[in-house]
Scaffold this motif. Structure first.
Motif, PDB file in Angstrom:
ATOM      1  N   SER A   1       0.850  -1.208   0.000  1.00  0.00           N
ATOM      2  CA  SER A   1       0.000   0.000   0.000  1.00  0.00           C
ATOM      3  C   SER A   1       0.870   1.237   0.000  1.00  0.00           C
ATOM      4  CB  SER A   1      -0.873   0.019   1.260  1.00  0.00           C
ATOM      5  OG  SER A   1      -1.922  -0.864   1.185  1.00  0.00           O
ATOM      6  N   LYS A   2       1.499   1.445  -1.110  1.00  0.00           N
ATOM      7  CA  LYS A   2       2.495   2.533  -1.199  1.00  0.00           C
ATOM      8  C   LYS A   2       1.915   3.873  -0.766  1.00  0.00           C
ATOM      9  CE  LYS A   2       6.032   0.809  -4.264  1.00  0.00           C
ATOM     10  NZ  LYS A   2       5.533  -0.548  -4.587  1.00  0.00           N
ATOM     11  N   ALA A   3       0.733   4.156  -1.228  1.00  0.00           N
ATOM     12  CA  ALA A   3       0.129   5.457  -0.917  1.00  0.00           C
ATOM     13  C   ALA A   3      -0.089   5.621   0.589  1.00  0.00           C
ATOM     14  CB  ALA A   3      -1.196   5.621  -1.662  1.00  0.00           C
ATOM     15  N   VAL A   4      -0.601   4.563   1.195  1.00  0.00           N
ATOM     16  CA  VAL A   4      -0.835   4.619   2.636  1.00  0.00           C
ATOM     17  C   VAL A   4       0.485   4.780   3.368  1.00  0.00           C
ATOM     18  CG1 VAL A   4      -1.671   3.316   4.629  1.00  0.00           C
ATOM     19  CG2 VAL A   4      -2.931   3.227   2.466  1.00  0.00           C
ATOM     20  N   TYR A   5       1.475   4.027   2.948  1.00  0.00           N
ATOM     21  CA  TYR A   5       2.790   4.115   3.591  1.00  0.00           C
ATOM     22  C   TYR A   5       3.325   5.541   3.483  1.00  0.00           C
ATOM     23  CZ  TYR A   5       7.682   3.302   4.653  1.00  0.00           C
ATOM     24  OH  TYR A   5       8.924   3.372   5.218  1.00  0.00           O
ATOM     25  N   GLN A   6       3.147   6.115   2.296  1.00  0.00           N
ATOM     26  CA  GLN A   6       3.645   7.474   2.081  1.00  0.00           C
ATOM     27  C   GLN A   6       2.912   8.467   3.001  1.00  0.00           C
ATOM     28  OE1 GLN A   6       6.327   8.201   0.185  1.00  0.00           O
ATOM     29  NE2 GLN A   6       6.141  10.221   1.148  1.00  0.00           N
ATOM     30  N   LYS A   7       1.617   8.260   3.104  1.00  0.00           N
ATOM     31  CA  LYS A   7       0.817   9.131   3.967  1.00  0.00           C
ATOM     32  C   LYS A   7       1.278   9.046   5.424  1.00  0.00           C
ATOM     33  CE  LYS A   7      -3.872   9.424   4.591  1.00  0.00           C
ATOM     34  NZ  LYS A   7      -5.212   8.813   4.395  1.00  0.00           N
ATOM     35  N   LEU A   8       1.551   7.822   5.821  1.00  0.00           N
ATOM     36  CA  LEU A   8       2.006   7.565   7.188  1.00  0.00           C
ATOM     37  C   LEU A   8       3.350   8.232   7.419  1.00  0.00           C
ATOM     38  CD1 LEU A   8       0.983   5.867   9.603  1.00  0.00           C
ATOM     39  CD2 LEU A   8       2.496   4.035   8.821  1.00  0.00           C
ATOM     40  N   LYS A   9       4.235   8.051   6.456  1.00  0.00           N
ATOM     41  CA  LYS A   9       5.562   8.693   6.507  1.00  0.00           C
ATOM     42  C   LYS A   9       5.416  10.192   6.750  1.00  0.00           C
ATOM     43  CE  LYS A   9       9.263   8.423   3.900  1.00  0.00           C
ATOM     44  NZ  LYS A   9      10.473   8.230   3.236  1.00  0.00           N
ATOM     45  N   ASP A  10       4.516  10.789   5.966  1.00  0.00           N
ATOM     46  CA  ASP A  10       4.317  12.234   6.082  1.00  0.00           C
ATOM     47  C   ASP A  10       3.681  12.602   7.413  1.00  0.00           C
ATOM     48  OD1 ASP A  10       5.337  12.289   3.582  1.00  0.00           O
ATOM     49  OD2 ASP A  10       3.417  12.627   2.565  1.00  0.00           O
ATOM     50  N   LYS A  11       2.717  11.801   7.793  1.00  0.00           N
ATOM     51  CA  LYS A  11       1.966  12.175   8.988  1.00  0.00           C
ATOM     52  C   LYS A  11       2.789  12.051  10.264  1.00  0.00           C
ATOM     53  CE  LYS A  11      -2.304  11.411  11.516  1.00  0.00           C
ATOM     54  NZ  LYS A  11      -3.447  10.540  11.774  1.00  0.00           N
TER      55      LYS A  11
END
Lengths: 755, 755
Positions: A532-542
């Motif tokens: 879930s690349k997008a979710v991972y990226q969101k998490l990274k940012d958050k």
């Protein structure tokens, strides 16, 4: 015997719990055991008449308030039940007279409480009373009660004074500021409004009365009276022998937290509370008890269709498991994902409405397998309260999310710092759990993985779980203490599940759980990065997640000190445990907690005295980590040192014992667990029911005797029925599909109902 | 009959009030009638066992606290009485069984409450109980109780659980924040500490138990238990038939307001409350019940020596006047000049411990004539609270000092704005007294003059009175409204003593009293200017008194509208009174306030329905202003329209009736007043005693039947004994000298005891 289990006949066989005698000393037991609720409202089953031993209680899920100097709790709502009845001036009171044909019962199938008796006054006049009551599953704001009065041998005047009584407190603590008391004649209703002192939540309660003679509605003279925090309505009726007179009362509660919490609310409104409650009363004005009860009972029928567990072979066990399921459903905040289930549900002021590890470790499995969507919402509670956990971590000098030992609305720590007075020192016992009983953060992580394993619902990980797990892993990494000499990480100064040993180092349960959590979290987040690349990226940012961090979790985990089995395969419960002295526990096995009130707290800490499963709990939680021989050895070593002074303990021992064919022992422990609230001990449930024990009972049946588990992504069914049972039947969900499972002595049938 | 008056024999004849039967429905009556106190502590006489109808209460004078949204009140202290006794497991409870030889009595001579009965349990075992209790007049912090237990026909186990119970509330309101619960084994004591929420006053309560067998001290096994706000100690004793077992309990209370209020404190200390209370317990550790009771009874003997009124001819009347004196003394804050006497003293939560005009107008005369030094201190309370009165004046747009209708610790207005719900409208009745029942400021002024007239103590005027009177005169001058058309001053929109007429103009009582006050104040201040130049100068400096101001008072006074007698000599109670409709009151004469709950507030306001003496009160207060013919005419006009729905009313009517030889009527009204609390009505005293009525009773005897007054600086004795009495004897003080007055049917003897 005052409590009986065989009142239900035919369609109600094994559905009814009965109180056969009125006993002042047992009122609190039945207030809890017979408690009613719908997850929004909880109502202790106090009697309508007032008695000196009563402990009235009504609570609204999520309506918390903190009295100065105390921890936050669920304020006791204005009491809806109090009703004084006088027959020609003589007060109906069961405490003084021999009552004829007394029976009170809770029907688990329909969620109705019934009480009937014939009361004879000092002048020999006999009156038959039939009380009924329910807390609606169909309209969450509604409590309804009814009494049918039949004079048997006289003509006279009956006076009924019914109250909304806001003078009730939480053991002397008043949370509400009184606002308005009002009645509106033309609408036949009265109401009160109030506001909590600290949390500033508004509450409104309203009531409406109706009278019937032989089923026909009649008008009565009514006299309204108000006092401080109290409003009453007195009705006077002239009655004749063998005619039937009914009084029905609807009570509604609404609060300003409703809209805030209710994730499923129809629509938001800006109307004032008193306007909203007037509307609510009017909406149901025309409906009578039978009509509203029917709607309520239908909801229960739906639940039972879904969750009933059928046990054949022992009637009490059948009743006991239904008792557990019934109360678990009554405690569940069906209307919101912002609340969870408290240690006593909504059945009493014990533990102040706080949520413990009980929820994820003992109760949640039932929901994961029976109501996976509700399980998800219950886990979401921990997501909605993560700010509190972050705050607690910071306050204690750590990173990430450190969950509260006791959690209320915000997730901040709400464990009281002091408890009862110690018999030896005369001073209040310091309660350390809020600071150092830290395993709950691992327990919640474990529950997230369990939910995923059983439901396969990866969306939870994406929406909430990944963030929770990351924050929990961060907490543990900041918490671990490096021992340079030994080159390992330790966790010092904690309390494990066994709370009779405080300030211990390297508790086996805690250390293993943290190890397991960190490894699995690292795996899961790595997987997320791919899946879930997008979710991972969101998490990274958050939350600034860096990939190196994941490696760090793994590195730390590999170096955690994991207490090793000794030559006898025994894993020491903590560093110094094996050096402690033995103690003869036999004299303390009868009464929970008696050892503390005899020896004092310090002395209890000095011995191998175990309150509840600790290493055994570990074997239960991380079953796949320990071979059967090790499990058995530890079970046999620790069980005799365990007082089961926590209601969490017997069912978990039962699961383990069932798994390695100690069936007699497993059944004995199941029976012990089943009797914690439902049994004959009249003092065990006064401040409320033991919700974890109810969840544990489900586990003993499903994980233990039915041998349900998930291994390698497959549903495993390895039953081991006790000799007392010849059939077991239930439904469960696994990965979105529903299965009907029927287990006989010699055959197991699994049917996929979703195909 | 449950209440009897003839238990006392010989030295206790007409000293004892008895409850002859245990009746659940009457508990509140006796809690008030039998209330104990010493002016520092007040204790309702609830039973040691718990009953559903009980209304427990213990209060500490001056310890006020304001719960959010309510007016300030005296918080209910942790209950010292609760004691559970079990005989072989069976709870002693009088509500269910026929109790043998039950008698409870209050001995007015010694201030001791006794209760004895023989209790038979369900197995036929009989036990004799003898309870005793007092609130010490010798040690104001101490409440002591004792029970003597004699098993009559069995051998068995007696369990006694004694509590300090901080779960009690003021009708559901909790004022205290819980602090410590502790016990100290080696000192044989336990204590709790708490703090009021708003006023931040600290409280400590401690208890100590002792056991005796046949009078010899014995040790018992004791088990301490704590719960929220509650600490208990359980003792278990094996008992044998015909042996006597006694349990003694001392309970002490201290608070952080003690030092602040106590003008007579030995010395100030900075020790913490819990240290101080431990010291206090230890100081009395060795003394037993009998020793401490003796000291207490000696204090009572001193009081009776001074104040007893001997009535010969009617036993009930003799008892009734002693009952009045006893409670007046119990309510009096002997330890301070910063407190006064509340409308219910310290006997219940009615009127929240607030001080009304009751104090100066109804109660103070007793002190002026019997304890002039205490009278002075009681008046000083109004001086110490003048800041509150000034604040109220400013808040209402006036000058000077406008006294609170209800006054607590600071003198600020504490009248609640809303009362019970009106039966007609369904809404809470607006209480206007705090804003517009203004005559209290004239009543206090009148009391200052009365004190001066009787005692001749000019130093009070110099130290306090001149400033008070000046400020009160200033208030009235700013309050008077000039009517240009009529060229007079009016007082519009007030409530007079008769509260059944609100928002009236030119109330006769108020207007005449203000007129009188302004004239007399002007005279007095002018005199002061001559007599006490230094004081006058100080006053001038302190409150900017200018001599012209005094003229202004006089000018305004002369132009106040004073309602004139009509052709029948009737003074209209207020401007529109004569136009109101008549109403047949006969059906409402039985139950106080029943007219309001029948008609609703607005309707009551429309008729000539008088709650209590108003014009008649005026004739009483300004007796010298009206000739006998006018008095008589007004009495005869108004009395039939008066419901006497205030306890203030009958005694004042009695005084007037006695003065103009309506002796039969005077006696009837005296008897009515005497029965307000002490009579057979079991519902009249639930929230506390009527202190003004107790004071009024003294006035009916001394001002009415004995005809005591001061005229032209001379003591006047013009007796008019009712035919029921053949002798009346009492002592009074006049101008610093004590007189013994003996009145027979045909002779009056006055002896100066100070010569």
């Amino acid at each position: 015997m005052t409590i009986k289990y065989d009142k239900g006949k035919e369609e109600y066989k094994n559905w009814i719990i009965e109180e056969t005698d009125f006993e002042l000393e047992n009122l609190n037991k039945f207030e809890s055991v017979f408690a009613l609720g719908n997850g929004y409202l909880g109502l202790r089953s106090s009697l309508e008449e007032k008695y000196i031993t009563e402990w009235r209680g009504a609570y609204l899920a999520g309506l918390f308030d903190q009295f100065p100097g105390e921890v936050t709790e669920l304020p006791n709502l204005p009491d809806p039940l109090l009703t004084e009845i006088k027959i020609d001036g003589e007060r109906v009171d069961l405490s003084c007279v021999e009552v004829e044909a007394y029976s009170r019962d809770l029907n688990l199938k329909t969620g109705e409480l019934n009480r009937s008796f014939i009361w004879e006054d000092s002048r020999g006049r006999k009156t038959k009373f039939e009380w009924k009551r329910f807390v609606s599953m169909a309209e969450k704001h509604l409590i309804m009660l009814k009494v049918n009065i039949t004079p048997l041998n006289y003509e006279g005047e009956v006076e009924i004074i019914s109250y909304l009584n806001g003078q009730v407190t939480n053991s002397g603590v008043q949370h509400f500021i009184e606002k308005d008391l009002r009645f509106i004649k033309e609408k036949n209703l009265y109401y009160l409004t109030a506001r909590t002192q600290e949390s500033q939540c508004d509450l409104a309660a309203a009531a409406r009365h109706e009278f019937y003679k032989n089923g026909e509605k009649i008008e009565t003279e009514a006299e309204i009276k108000t006092d401080r925090r109290k409003i009453s309505r007195k009705h006077t009726i002239n009655v004749k022998a063998d005619q039937s007179y009914s009084f029905e009362k609807k009570v509604f509660y609404i609060s300003s937290v409703d809209q805030e919490l209710d994730s499923k609310a129809e629509k938001k409104t800006s109307a004032k509370l008193h306007q909203r409650i007037i509307k609510l009363v009017e909406k149901y004005a025309a409906a009578d008890y039978d009509q509203l009860f029917k709607k309520h009972a239908e909801k229960w029928a739906d639940y039972w269709e879904e969750m009933d567990i059928k046990i054949s072979g022992n009637d009490f066990d059948q009743l006991a498991i239904r008792f557990a399921l019934f109360h678990l459903i009554q405690m569940t905040p069906h209307h919101t994902d912002k609340l969870s289930i408290a240690a006593k549900g909504l059945t009493g002021e014990g533990y102040r409405g706080h949520v413990f590890w009980d929820m994820e470790t003992f109760i949640l499995p039932f929901f994961i397998y029976s109501f996976p969507e509700k399980a998800k919402e219950l886990l979401e509670y921990r997501y909605h309260t993560i700010a509190g956990a972050r705050k607690k971590a910071r306050q204690n000098g750590y990173q990430g999310a450190m969950y509260a030992w006791e959690s209320a609305l915000t997730g901040e720590e709400t464990t009281p710092k002091y408890g009862a007075v110690d018999v030896k020192t005369g001073e209040a016992i310091r309660i350390w759990c809020g600071e150092i009983e830290q395993h709950i953060t691992a327990d919640i992580a474990k529950a997230v993985f369990e939910y995923l394993k059983v439901t396969g619902d990866y969306s939870f990980i994406e929406d909430y779980g990944a963030e929770m797990l990351t924050e929990m892993a961060r907490f543990w990494v900041s918490r671990l203490e490096y021992n340079k000499d030994k080159d390992y990480y330790e966790i010092k100064n904690v309390i494990g599940p066994d709370e009779y040993s405080e300030h211990i180092d390297n508790n086996a349960y805690t250390n293993y759980m943290v190890y397991w959590e960190l490894i699995n979290t690292a795996d899961l987040i790595e997987e997320l990065k791919e899946k879930s690349k997008a979710v991972y990226q969101k998490l990274k940012d958050k939350i600034n997640l860096e990939f190196e961090e994941i490696n760090k979790w793994r590195q730390y985990a590999e170096k955690i000190k994991l207490p090793e089995p000794d030559k006898d395969l025994i894993i020491p419960q903590f560093d110094e445990f094996m050096e402690k002295k033995e103690y003869d526990l036999s004299k303390f096995e009868g009464e929970v907690g008696s050892i503390v009130s005899e020896l004092g707290w310090e002395e209890v800490n000095e011995y191998k005295i175990i309150k509840q499963a600790d290493v055994v709990m570990l074997m239960h939680q991380l079953s796949e980590y320990f071979d059967d021989q090790t499990k058995r050895a530890n079970y046999e070593y620790y069980e005799p040192k365990t007082l089961h002074d926590s209601s969490l303990s017997p069912a978990i021992h039962s699961v383990l014992a069932a798994k390695f064919d100690h069936l007699e022992e497993a059944y004995k422990l199941f029976s012990k667990g089943a009797r914690i609230d439902l049994g004959e001990n009249m003092k065990s449930s006064d401040p409320g029911l033991h919700s974890a024990s109810l969840g544990g009972l489900w586990q003993a049946v499903i994980h233990g005797f039915a041998g349900i588990d998930v291994e390698a992504d497959e549903l495993k069914v390895e039953p081991n029925l006790p000799v007392e049972w010849d059939r077991l039947e239930f439904k469960i969900y696994f990965k979105g599909e529903e299965y009907l499972i029927k287990i006989n002595e010699d055959q197991t049938e699994i049917k996929n109902l979703s195909e």
